[in-house]
Scaffold this active site. Structure first.
Site, PDB file in Angstrom:
ATOM      1  N   GLY A  69       7.927  19.062   1.808  1.00 24.57           N
ATOM      2  CA  GLY A  69       7.995  18.009   0.434  1.00 24.57           C
ATOM      3  C   GLY A  69       8.299  16.949   0.962  1.00 24.57           C
ATOM      4  O   GLY A  69       8.577  16.328   1.733  1.00 24.57           O
ATOM      5  N   ARG A  70       8.517  16.242  -0.372  1.00 24.87           N
ATOM      6  CA  ARG A  70       8.783  14.662  -0.641  1.00 24.87           C
ATOM      7  C   ARG A  70      10.144  14.672  -2.109  1.00 24.87           C
ATOM      8  O   ARG A  70      10.008  15.632  -2.770  1.00 24.87           O
ATOM      9  CB  ARG A  70       7.996  14.561  -0.638  1.00 24.87           C
ATOM     10  CG  ARG A  70       6.318  14.035   0.453  1.00 24.87           C
ATOM     11  CD  ARG A  70       5.814  13.056   0.059  1.00 24.87           C
ATOM     12  NE  ARG A  70       6.402  11.292   0.077  1.00 24.87           N
ATOM     13  CZ  ARG A  70       6.846  11.024   1.206  1.00 24.87           C
ATOM     14  NH1 ARG A  70       6.477  11.225   2.422  1.00 24.87           N
ATOM     15  NH2 ARG A  70       6.919   9.761   1.598  1.00 24.87           N
ATOM     16  N   GLY A  78       4.237  25.695   3.249  1.00 26.37           N
ATOM     17  CA  GLY A  78       2.514  25.685   3.289  1.00 26.37           C
ATOM     18  C   GLY A  78       1.860  24.974   2.107  1.00 26.37           C
ATOM     19  O   GLY A  78       1.105  25.175   1.350  1.00 26.37           O
ATOM     20  N   GLY A  79       2.720  23.664   1.610  1.00 27.69           N
ATOM     21  CA  GLY A  79       1.919  22.843   0.431  1.00 27.69           C
ATOM     22  C   GLY A  79       1.279  21.733   1.486  1.00 27.69           C
ATOM     23  O   GLY A  79       0.141  22.275   1.917  1.00 27.69           O
ATOM     24  N   GLY A 132       0.643  -1.400  -0.494  1.00 28.63           N
ATOM     25  CA  GLY A 132      -0.049   0.061   0.207  1.00 28.63           C
ATOM     26  C   GLY A 132       0.658   1.218  -0.044  1.00 28.63           C
ATOM     27  O   GLY A 132       0.357   2.477  -0.619  1.00 28.63           O
ATOM     28  N   ASP A 149       6.415   8.487  -7.260  1.00 33.69           N
ATOM     29  CA  ASP A 149       7.260   9.262  -7.069  1.00 33.69           C
ATOM     30  C   ASP A 149       8.146   9.595  -7.326  1.00 33.69           C
ATOM     31  O   ASP A 149       9.319  10.311  -7.364  1.00 33.69           O
ATOM     32  CB  ASP A 149       6.076   9.092  -5.562  1.00 33.69           C
ATOM     33  CG  ASP A 149       5.445   9.896  -5.186  1.00 33.69           C
ATOM     34  OD1 ASP A 149       4.817  10.346  -5.536  1.00 33.69           O
ATOM     35  OD2 ASP A 149       4.996  10.401  -3.350  1.00 33.69           O
ATOM     36  N   HIS A 194     -30.936  16.315  -9.151  1.00 27.82           N
ATOM     37  CA  HIS A 194     -31.218  17.821  -8.805  1.00 27.82           C
ATOM     38  C   HIS A 194     -32.057  17.141  -7.283  1.00 27.82           C
ATOM     39  O   HIS A 194     -32.884  16.344  -7.693  1.00 27.82           O
ATOM     40  CB  HIS A 194     -32.087  18.536  -9.468  1.00 27.82           C
ATOM     41  CG  HIS A 194     -32.360  19.831  -8.339  1.00 27.82           C
ATOM     42  ND1 HIS A 194     -31.510  21.299  -7.647  1.00 27.82           N
ATOM     43  CD2 HIS A 194     -33.433  19.311  -7.256  1.00 27.82           C
ATOM     44  CE1 HIS A 194     -32.102  21.600  -7.166  1.00 27.82           C
ATOM     45  NE2 HIS A 194     -33.685  21.489  -6.416  1.00 27.82           N
ATOM     46  N   GLU A 253       5.018  30.163   5.281  1.00 26.24           N
ATOM     47  CA  GLU A 253       5.963  29.628   4.183  1.00 26.24           C
ATOM     48  C   GLU A 253       6.963  30.967   3.643  1.00 26.24           C
ATOM     49  O   GLU A 253       6.168  32.172   2.998  1.00 26.24           O
ATOM     50  CB  GLU A 253       3.892  29.566   3.034  1.00 26.24           C
ATOM     51  CG  GLU A 253       4.093  29.975   1.331  1.00 26.24           C
ATOM     52  CD  GLU A 253       5.419  28.750   0.828  1.00 26.24           C
ATOM     53  OE1 GLU A 253       4.856  27.002   1.504  1.00 26.24           O
ATOM     54  OE2 GLU A 253       6.334  28.833   0.676  1.00 26.24           O
TER      55      GLU A 253
HETATM   56  P1  FAD Z   1       4.740   4.896  -2.286  1.00 31.08           P
HETATM   57  O1  FAD Z   1       3.423   4.861  -2.048  1.00 31.08           O
HETATM   58  O2  FAD Z   1       5.724   6.441  -1.519  1.00 31.08           O
HETATM   59  O3  FAD Z   1       5.574   3.243  -2.403  1.00 31.08           O
HETATM   60  C1  FAD Z   1       6.070   2.954  -3.030  1.00 31.08           C
HETATM   61  C2  FAD Z   1       7.291   1.722  -2.031  1.00 31.08           C
HETATM   62  O4  FAD Z   1       8.064   1.506  -2.283  1.00 31.08           O
HETATM   63  C3  FAD Z   1       6.819   1.888  -0.340  1.00 31.08           C
HETATM   64  O5  FAD Z   1       5.562   0.970  -0.019  1.00 31.08           O
HETATM   65  C4  FAD Z   1       8.114   1.780  -0.077  1.00 31.08           C
HETATM   66  O6  FAD Z   1       8.558   0.521   1.377  1.00 31.08           O
HETATM   67  C5  FAD Z   1       9.112   0.418  -1.039  1.00 31.08           C
HETATM   68  N1  FAD Z   1      10.260   0.404  -1.064  1.00 31.08           N
HETATM   69  C6  FAD Z   1      10.764   1.376  -1.091  1.00 31.08           C
HETATM   70  N2  FAD Z   1      12.394   1.240  -1.550  1.00 31.08           N
HETATM   71  C7  FAD Z   1      12.342  -0.179  -1.848  1.00 31.08           C
HETATM   72  C8  FAD Z   1      12.972  -1.530  -2.047  1.00 31.08           C
HETATM   73  N3  FAD Z   1      14.294  -1.135  -2.361  1.00 31.08           N
HETATM   74  N4  FAD Z   1      12.837  -2.185  -2.443  1.00 31.08           N
HETATM   75  C9  FAD Z   1      11.261  -2.830  -2.183  1.00 31.08           C
HETATM   76  N5  FAD Z   1      10.649  -1.623  -0.991  1.00 31.08           N
HETATM   77  C10 FAD Z   1      10.539  -0.810  -1.650  1.00 31.08           C
HETATM   78  N6  FAD Z   1      -1.497  11.264  -2.890  1.00 31.08           N
HETATM   79  C11 FAD Z   1      -2.509  11.734  -3.574  1.00 31.08           C
HETATM   80  O7  FAD Z   1      -3.170  11.602  -4.105  1.00 31.08           O
HETATM   81  N7  FAD Z   1      -4.033  11.959  -2.326  1.00 31.08           N
HETATM   82  C12 FAD Z   1      -4.047  12.619  -1.324  1.00 31.08           C
HETATM   83  O8  FAD Z   1      -4.855  12.669  -0.728  1.00 31.08           O
HETATM   84  C13 FAD Z   1      -2.638  12.071  -0.340  1.00 31.08           C
HETATM   85  N8  FAD Z   1      -2.180  12.219   0.503  1.00 31.08           N
HETATM   86  C14 FAD Z   1      -0.533  11.766   0.970  1.00 31.08           C
HETATM   87  C15 FAD Z   1      -0.486  12.775   2.674  1.00 31.08           C
HETATM   88  C16 FAD Z   1       0.423  12.683   3.023  1.00 31.08           C
HETATM   89  C17 FAD Z   1       0.449  12.869   4.817  1.00 31.08           C
HETATM   90  C18 FAD Z   1       1.794  11.667   2.398  1.00 31.08           C
HETATM   91  C19 FAD Z   1       3.113  12.056   2.916  1.00 31.08           C
HETATM   92  C20 FAD Z   1       1.264  11.966   1.215  1.00 31.08           C
HETATM   93  C21 FAD Z   1      -0.180  11.845  -0.109  1.00 31.08           C
HETATM   94  N9  FAD Z   1       0.098  12.058  -0.886  1.00 31.08           N
HETATM   95  C22 FAD Z   1      -1.051  12.271  -1.647  1.00 31.08           C
HETATM   96  C23 FAD Z   1       1.099  11.416  -2.581  1.00 31.08           C
HETATM   97  C24 FAD Z   1       0.968  10.127  -2.513  1.00 31.08           C
HETATM   98  O9  FAD Z   1       1.299   8.557  -0.986  1.00 31.08           O
HETATM   99  C25 FAD Z   1       1.910   9.524  -3.058  1.00 31.08           C
HETATM  100  O10 FAD Z   1       2.187   9.685  -4.397  1.00 31.08           O
HETATM  101  C26 FAD Z   1       1.977   7.921  -3.256  1.00 31.08           C
HETATM  102  O11 FAD Z   1       2.169   7.255  -2.119  1.00 31.08           O
HETATM  103  C27 FAD Z   1       3.854   7.829  -4.151  1.00 31.08           C
HETATM  104  O12 FAD Z   1       2.545   6.200  -4.650  1.00 31.08           O
HETATM  105  P2  FAD Z   1       4.018   5.469  -5.076  1.00 31.08           P
HETATM  106  O13 FAD Z   1       3.658   4.053  -5.148  1.00 31.08           O
HETATM  107  O14 FAD Z   1       4.967   5.953  -6.008  1.00 31.08           O
HETATM  108  O15 FAD Z   1       5.295   5.567  -3.805  1.00 31.08           O
END
Ligand code: FAD
Length: 853
Positions: free
Chosen positions: A263-264, A174-175, A39, A303, A436, A196
């Protein structure tokens, strides 16, 4: 566990697990490697836990405001521990769900830390997995900055695990993440302060939406400091203190917890990506248009590749990548309809083009807005804050952008997303039957409003004269197809009602007007230059209106406010979008400053169907309900009692809006003036009286007509706080007005501002203007507010003569277009002359209509 697969996905977040499921559907033997919980960030630390907690805070807010709904609650409290428990249960359920889906889909899940170990090999805890193709979906990690005292702060993971709701929370950044937590904790009664660095929080969101959000946060006691750079976090009196600087000024915020949300960043730690030939650029994995990395057989999504870092984008890319791998498609991700949702209170969502972006790209757009205050469903929900705004290509009517702030904005955006993705037009949206009462009706109404045909709000403008649109295919974003522009001699009157609108000329305001946001420095440059352009536009508009009057294109009288631009722009732009303006009949400039399309204003003066009041108001009455702009009233000072009525309504509805009533010195000697001031004071009404003392009265200098030349003193007689400001100084007017308006917003007490200025024109265009000496005129002309502001901008190095010249040329061309538009617009049809005279009331009630003349 060793093994051999068609595809090995590294990372089980929304990018990775969705890709794995799609790959399995396509018949690929697939494994997904996850080192933590399936997840990913989304389910475990991001989207889901935050939204689960936000649901708790929203429910709490709704319950607190529940009395008018019939809720009787003896004691309402909030149990943070219980909310946390529920959050965990939701997360666990979804993680289990993903495990189940992968199992059912035949995807092998491998637990552990994966790294690339040679061509077609992924190593997990010493075990080797063979793969024909590898998909990197390792996501992102929290960004760190070298901040003194950073160790005292918490991040977005830690804040989710807090044991209690802090009394005071400072949010650095302020992101989206910062603002969602700010909204959550503010709703729970925590004093939230956001710091911000940029001039606007949520910089990717249109400024008018951010202003509406900031207003809501302020109503909960939250504060936003923009242009504020945090210097350090220190321990202070048993708590924490964040020290920051805004321009040259220093400031500090005391807090019990400080959230660092800056940010991330893409996450590739331990992946040995570069060793395997995968190119990284500032930490992100570089991919081509089909999501291939630089290493053969290695792909990446989500990401970790940067760009739009959202869960649904990661999933979308995951599907694209595995379809490309499986050879079932040649998919290039297309982001032009990527929605962005922000779960603040009220919610914000947008998709496609923003106003600023359209302007920068030179795309001519028409804009439609619909306030939730006019939505039946929003009212039944008791959530009528906010609005829907749509942008469409002026020529083809194709929807290019939608921006929503208000109830369930994050759900509502889906329809607009579908429309933009599929190149639908405004007309196709409004031809779709909307149930509606529902919130999506608001999108349909906004689409209608953009065409001058809204049903449940008065229309700002209508009919496009039969001119081919200058916006051809070249102005459309890539991928969009231009349709044939609206052609000449359209018979159907409905079809005529399509107006192209240039991007609005109102400069985006900072969320809060302060001495800092008006300081003559680089950070404020865009905003200040926007104000300058606005003054020039109003000046040029009025000069051209004067010419048109002498050509008999404008009927009746034409009153100009040339010379008053600093009071007009400074006064009106100090207001929030939900405030009301009641103004006098000299209001063309006022309407433009408020954001009414100058074309519609000129068309109104010309008495054309495309005018703000369909040509029925002429030179006297401009009106725009959606902008809360209540224009002129024929009798001098007659609108002051109307403003009192407006302020009563605001007070009665317990809104936090302010009624801003503008009038000239000529109105201050009449009974209505005194009665209105008195009533506003006696009943504590939230009205700010704004007297533009242009020293021209009704053909008599005020000092000759009144025993009290300082008009603000008249307000003191009603025990009302009153100030006098230099109305030729834009920044002073804006700052002081903003301060006064915000005070009134806070305590619902009427206040009075006298802006001392000088109008270059007499009472009307035909006024011989004999009651001022030539010396006086000469003296005041030298204090021209636009020239004075240009001097300030020049001295501080923010602009030079070359720039001012280009603005003059640009504005000149724009106003030429405005006049042309008014010239080309159709006259109202004689049989329709009774239509629209009372804000549309006559339309559906033929029994109220007199026989046609
Ligand atoms: P991730 O979800 O980060 O998944 C990557 C996975 O890879 C992780 O489980 C990690 O453990 C695993 N991993 C990493 N390296 C390795 C490795 N070498 N070997 C094995 N496993 C590994 N986005 C939205 O669209 N809506 C929202 O409302 C929203 N709210 C958010 C709120 C917060 C507080 C945060 C921090 C983020 C939010 N996001 C939201 C952003 C969203 O969570 C990310 O954009 C999304 O999870 C990215 O998905 P991903 O699959 O690229 O990476």
């Amino acid at each position: 566990m060793a093994g051999s697969f068609d595809i090995v996905v590294i990372g089980g977040g929304p990018g990775g697990y969705v890709a794995a499921l799609r790959a399995a559907q396509l018949g690929a033997s697939t494994a997904v490697v996850e080192k933590d919980r399936l997840g990913g960030t989304c389910l475990v630390r991001g989207c889901i836990p935050t939204k689960a907690l936000l649901q708790s805070s929203e429910l709490y807010s709704l319950a607190k405001a529940g009395a008018p709904f019939g809720l009787v609650i003896d004691h309402l409290g909030f149990d943070w521990g219980m909310a946390q428990k529920r959050k965990t249960a939701v997360v666990d359920q979804l993680v289990k769900g993903v495990e189940g889906l992968l199992k059912a889909g035949g995807v092998t899940v491998v637990k552990g830390d994966a790294k690339l170990a040679g061509k077609g090999v992924v190593e997990v805890s010493g075990e080797r997995l063979q793969a024909k193709d590898i998909l990197i979906a390792t996501g992102s990690a929290i960004a760190r900055i070298p901040l003194k005292g950073a160790e005292l702060t918490i991040d977005s993971d830690q804040i989710l695990e807090l044991r209690e709701v802090p009394k005071r929370l400072a949010v650095i950044g302020g992101g989206v993440v910062g603002m969602e937590f700010a909204a959550m904790f503010a709703a729970l009664g925590c004093k939230v302060t956001v710091l911000e660095m940029l001039p606007q929080v949520l910089p990717m969101v249109d400024a008018d939406l951010v202003t509406a959000y900031a207003k809501h946060l302020a109503s909960l006691g939250g504060e936003i400091h923009t242009d504020s750079k945090v210097a350090e976090v220190v321990k202070h009196k048993g708590a924490l203190q964040v020290r920051f600087s805004t321009g040259a000024e220093g400031g500090s915020v005391d807090a019990d917890q400080v959230l660092l949300a800056v940010g991330r960043v893409p996450y590739t730690l331990g992946l040995d990506a570069e060793k395997a030939g995968v190119k990284l650029e500032r930490g992100r994995v570089v991919v081509d248009a089909q999501l291939r990395t630089t290493a053969q057989g290695v792909w990446a999504v989500g990401d970790v590749i940067g760009g739009i870092m959202l869960a649904h984008i990661a999933s979308y890319e995951g599907v694209c990548a595995v379809e490309n791998i499986a050879g079932h498609a040649d998919r290039t991700p297309d982001y032009h309809a990527a929605p962005n949702c922000i779960y603040t209170e009220p919610e914000i969502a947008h998709v496609g083009l923003g106003e600023k972006e359209a302007k920068e790209k030179g795309i001519e757009v028409k804009i439609g807005r619909f306030p939730f205050a006019a939505s039946g469903r929003a009212l039944t929900l008791g959530q009528s804050e906010g609005f829907v705004k749509v942008l469409a290509d002026a020529g083809s009517g194709k929807l290019l952008g939608a921006h929503i702030i208000g109830p369930r904005a994050t759900d509502l955006i889906a329809e607009a997303t579908l429309a933009i993705q599929n190149g639908l037009t405004l007309e196709q949206i409004d031809l779709t039957i909307h149930a509606h009462p529902t919130l999506p009706e608001s999108l349909m109404e906004a689409a209608l409003a953009a065409q001058g045909r809204a049903i449940h709000v008065a229309n700002r403008r209508s009919a496009l004269p039969a001119r081919p649109s200058p916006a051809g295919a070249a102005t459309l974003p890539a991928g969009a197809q231009a349709k044939v522009p609206v052609t000449a001699n359209v018979q159907n009157r409905e079809q005529q009602m399509v107006a192209p609108v240039k991007p609005p000329t109102t400069p985006p305001s900072p969320a809060v007007i302060s001495a800092n946001s008006l300081e003559l420095n680089k950070g404020n440059r865009d905003f200040l230059l926007g104000l300058h352009r606005q003054m020039q536009l109003i000046r040029r508009f009025e000069e051209r209106a004067q010419e048109q009057y002498t050509k008999a294109k404008i009927g009746g009288y034409c009153h100009l406010n040339i010379g008053e631009e600093a009071t007009v722009v400074g006064g009106i732009l100090a207001l929030k979008s939900n405030d009301y303006i009641f103004t006098s009949y000299r209001e063309h400039g006022h309407a433009i400053a408020r954001g009414v399309d100058p074309k519609a204003v000129m068309a109104e003066l010309f008495g054309k169907e495309t005018g703000t009041s369909h040509g029925r108001g002429g030179s006297m009455h401009m009106f725009d309900q959606s902008l809360r702009f209540m224009g002129g009233y024929g009798i001098v000072g007659g609108h002051l009692p109307l403003a009192v009525g407006g302020a009563w309504a605001v007070k009665y509805r317990q809104e936090k809006d302010v009624v801003f009533c503008m009038f000239g010195d000529g109105a201050t000697n009449i009974g209505a003036f005194h009665e209105s001031l008195n009533m506003s004071k006696v009943f504590d009404l939230p009205v700010v009286w704004f007297c533009v003392n242009n020293r021209y009265g009704m053909g008599t200098p005020v000092e000759a007509a009144s025993a009290v030349a300082d008009i603000y003193k008249k307000a003191c007689a009603y025990d009302m706080e009153a100030i006098q400001v230099d109305g030729m100084n834009l920044r002073e007017v804006m700052l002081r007005t903003s301060e006064v308006v915000e005070k009134t917003r806070a305590d619902s007490q009427p206040r009075f501002i006298e802006a001392l200025c000088y109008r270059f024109k007499g009472h009307s265009v035909v006024d011989p203007d004999k009651y001022r000496s030539n010396e006086d005129k000469e003296k005041f002309r030298k204090a021209d507010p636009i020239v004075a502001f240009e001097h300030e901008l020049e001295k501080s190095g923010l602009a030079d003569e070359e720039y001012f010249k280009s603005v003059r040329q640009e504005v000149d061309a724009q106003v030429r277009d405005v006049v042309q538009y008014a010239d080309d617009s159709p006259d109202p049809k004689p049989e329709d002359l009774y239509k629209f005279t009372y804000a549309g009331e006559w339309d559906d009630r033929p029994e109220l209509r007199a026989e046609p003349i």
